[in-house]
Structures are given as structure tokens and as C-alpha cells.
Design an enzyme around this catalytic site. Structure first.
Site, PDB file in Angstrom:
ATOM      1  N   GLY A 120      36.523  30.559  45.574  1.00  8.45           N
ATOM      2  CA  GLY A 120      37.930  30.217  45.321  1.00  8.45           C
ATOM      3  C   GLY A 120      38.196  29.807  43.887  1.00  8.45           C
ATOM      4  N   ASP A 170      36.541  43.590  39.469  1.00  5.53           N
ATOM      5  CA  ASP A 170      35.480  42.664  39.886  1.00  5.53           C
ATOM      6  C   ASP A 170      34.261  43.407  40.427  1.00  5.53           C
ATOM      7  OD1 ASP A 170      37.576  41.026  39.291  1.00  5.53           O
ATOM      8  OD2 ASP A 170      37.962  40.403  41.350  1.00  5.53           O
ATOM      9  N   TYR A 219      50.177  37.454  44.115  1.00  3.26           N
ATOM     10  CA  TYR A 219      49.434  38.613  43.602  1.00  3.26           C
ATOM     11  C   TYR A 219      50.102  39.896  44.101  1.00  3.26           C
ATOM     12  CZ  TYR A 219      45.361  41.492  42.366  1.00  3.26           C
ATOM     13  OH  TYR A 219      44.532  42.434  41.814  1.00  3.26           O
TER      14      TYR A 219
END
Ligand code: GLA
Length: 383
Positions: A120, A170, A219
Site C-alpha cells: 500500500g 510496474d 485512478y
């Protein structure tokens, strides 16, 4: 972590000697909210990793366990759940599902995960477990896939199974990271350029220790706003497929025609792309002054135009200014909490960490975590 202890733990649970895979988390130096706009990003893999140990089973079951999280999850590889279960094992399940859909034959397996990437904090703990699991699951089958393809499949798992509409950054850097380098990634062609980082530079990652609830919803809203921008520009020029294709000049010409919010979002993305390629050039010639300026601009743009920063991130960015050895910094990752990334001279890094901690603590009452990182390699088989 001691790999031998992890292997012993696996042996105790499953009475077998596993193969172990390690995949890193990442920090993004610049190029934020550009990946899903077909743009440029410049992340580096860092020293926090997730480890996945695996050994074959004689049946068709997939057993998933973690050292940190409870649960002994057991699935039938021929009847994997069609959608997420809501538990942490979804990252592994999602990867198993997309691999099978891709035609990879998976073998029954016992799998144990151990995560060291702070969760997180915006350092991509999810990409790390996906990528390590993908390599682990593939290691028991016959299909070999190139790392960029594994990155794409892991992203697909997160998009379609876990349900987060993330970009490719990522998973790509967790697969392809290179020690001592950042990756300038063209998220359209997926062509990476490895940009060497000066050896005496550290990536100091400062965790605000907050994660606002807004993160996921906002997002997706940002993505939708970008899509609205694209629809507008595609009508003007059908060759425009993504904000990547919009030039700063074209954007300026239409500043008054777009709804104000959409214009701000587009403005951030179009200029952030430019900043990111500029930053790669600055780093390549060792111009850390320019690099630092670009990082500061990026933060201001994320704060004022893209509106994904928050009070704690702004305070953390502010706290770094004026400290010895500091070249530049910004929020990193999706936003609304998580970490800042700071380029700091190695000799000043420890003192920088102490000072930032004190300043942030004084301003917020929160004790941050500060990690002094270098750029590391991507996923690896350890045994
Ligand atoms: C999250 C996503 C990435 C990227 C960043 C913002 O980290 O996982 O794909 O979109 O946000 O740059």
C-alpha cells in the site's frame, strides 16, 4: 531474508525442496500517469522483493500460502474461479488464469510467497508477487516466455482478474529492471532504454505512511478523463489514438475548447511525456540539476493539474528542499499517499533521511519510513 530459512519453511509445510524466484518492487523517477496514455515512464527496480517458492504436486491442485497472510488456499487448475475471490491469493490466481488462457500448460503446485515490498506504499508489491508467481508457475511447465510478454500477462491479470486498471509500468520494470539503471520505457512500443544512474546517487524513498481511500476510484476517474481528452482530439485528427499523440502546440490551441478539468489532465500528460524524455537525456549526460528541476515540475503538475497529490505528499516533498546532497524529488506512483522519491548524493543520504523524517514528523505528527535504495535487477530465479 535468508533464502535457506524460506526454503526450510517451505519444506516443513510441503515436504519438498522448492525453486525460488524473486521479483522486485519499483520506484518511478518520472513519467507519472503516462503509461496508460501510451506515453513514457522512467522507473527503476528497487531492493524490496517478493519471493515465491514452488514445487510440483502429483495432482492438478494449486495450493497458495503466504508467510505474512493467513489462509491456505487450494484450487483445481482445471476449474479456477472465473473471478477474483477478494483475498490476497488473487494475484497468484489471476496470473495462473491468464497463463492458462495464453495456452501455457500449468502443473499442480504448492506455492509459498514471502513479501518484503511495503504494501500500500505505491512501491508495486502487487506487480512483484505477480511477476514472481508467473516465473514460478512457468518453471514447472514447458512454455518459456520472454520477460516483456510475462509483464504484459501480469498486467492483464491485474486488469482483468484483480480488477485494477493499471498500466504496464510496474510489471515491466519488475521483469526488466537492471542494477544501476533506470528504464526509459516507451509504453506504446514497449521498447526500453536503460539509463545509467550516477554511481554515487541514491534513490531515497520516503513513505508518508498514508493511503487515502480515494486512490482506486480516483485512478479510474483520471483514466476516464484522459479517454475523454483523446475522443476530443481524435475528432480533429483520426491519427490521434492516445494522449501520447497530442503535441503541446495542439493542446495549447484548444485550451479554451476543452472542459477545464479535461484540459488540466491532458496538459499534465502531454508535458509529463516531454519531461520524461528530457529527464532521460539529462541523466545520460549527468545533468542532475536539470533532472531535479524536471522532478519538481512533475510534482507541481501532479499536484495542480492532475490533482493526485495530497497534503502529506506535498509536505514530504517540501521537507526535502534545501537539504545537503538533494538533487530533486517528487511524489511517485499513483498518488493520494504512498511515497516520494528523492535523488540524493550517497554521502548525504543517511543525514537526508534523518532530517526529512524529523521535518515530516514535526509537520504531520506521523513517523515516516525512509528507505535508501539503489536501482536493482528485475526478476530472477534463485535456486
Ligand atoms: C500505478 C499503476 C501504474 C501507473 C502509476 C501512475 O502505480 O500501477 O501503472 O499508472 O500508478 O503513474
Amino acid at each position: 531474508m535468508q533464502i535457506s530459512e524460506f526454503v526450510q519453511h517451505f519444506d516443513k509445510l510441503f515436504a519438498a525442496r522448492p525453486r525460488v524466484f524473486r521479483a522486485p518492487g519499483r520506484v518511478n523517477l518520472i513519467g507519472e500517469h503516462t503509461d496508460y496514455n501510451d506515453g513514457f515512464v522512467m522507473p527503476a527496480a528497487v531492493g524490496f522483493s517478493t519471493y515465491v517458492a514452488i514445487a510440483a504436486r502429483p495432482d492438478r491442485r494449486l495450493v497458495i500460502r503466504s508467510e505474512e497472510f493467513p489462509g491456505n488456499f487450494e484450487f483445481d487448475l482445471d476449474h479456477l474461479p472465473p473471478q477474483r475471490t477478494g483475498a490476497w491469493c488473487d494475484y497468484v490466481l489471476g496470473v495462473a488464469t491468464v497463463l492458462q488462457q495464453r495456452g501455457c500448460e500449468l502443473a499442480g503446485a504448492n506455492l509459498l510467497a514471502h513479501g518484503e515490498v511495503p504494501i500500500g506504499a505505491g512501491l508495486s508489491s502487487s506487480a512483484a508477487i505477480e511477476v514472481a508467481s508467473a516465473l514460478a508457475l512457468l518453471s514447472l511447465g514447458k512454455t518459456q516466455l520472454p520477460l516483456p510478454e510475462i509483464a504484459k500477462l501480469c498486467r492483464q491479470a491485474e486488469n482483468n482478474f484483480v480488477g485494477a486498471r493499471v498500466g504496464i509500468m510496474d510489471q515491466f520494470v519488475s521483469c526488466m529492471g537492471k542494477a544501476g539503471h533506470a528504464i526509459l520505457l516507451d509504453c506504446r512500443s514497449l521498447e526500453p532504454k536503460f539509463v545509467p544512474l550516477p554511481a554515487d546517487l541514491r534513490l531515497v524513498v520516503c513513505n508518508t505512511m498514508v493511503k487515502h481511500d480515494l486512490a482506486t476510484g480516483a485512478y479510474n476517474t483520471r483514466r476516464a478523463e484522459c479517454e475523454e481528452g483523446v475522443r476530443y482530439f481524435t475528432k480533429l485528427d483520426p491519427a490521434i489514438r492516445a494522449l501520447r499523440d497530442v503535441s503541446p502546440e495542439l493542446l495549447d490551441q484548444h485550451a479554451r475548447d476543452l472542459p477545464a478539468t479535461i484540459w488540466k489532465r491532458c496538459c499534465h500528460v502531454v508535458r509529463e511525456n516531454q519531461r520524461t524524455t528530457d529527464a532521460a537525456r539529462a541523466l545520460a549526460v549527468g545533468d542532475l540539476g536539470r533532472m531535479g528541476e524536471l522532478m519538481r515540475e512533475s510534482h507541481r503538475s501532479l499536484r495542480d493539474l492532475y490533482e493526485v497529490s495530497c497534503r502529506e505528499l506535498d509536505i514530504m516533498v517540501e521537507a526535502a528542499e534545501g537539504l545537503p546532497g538533494f538533487c530533486g524529488g517528487r511524489m511517485t506512483g499513483g498518488g493520494f499517499g504512498g511515497c516520494t522519491v528523492n535523488l540524493v548524493r550517497q554521502e548525504n543520504a543517511a543525514e537526508f533521511a534523518a532530517q526529512v523524517t524529523e521535518r515530516y514528523q514535526r509537520a504531520t505528527g506521523i513517523t515516516p519510513q525512509v528507505y535508501i535504495c539503489s536501482a536493482e535487477n528485475g526478476v530472477r530465479a534463485l535456486s
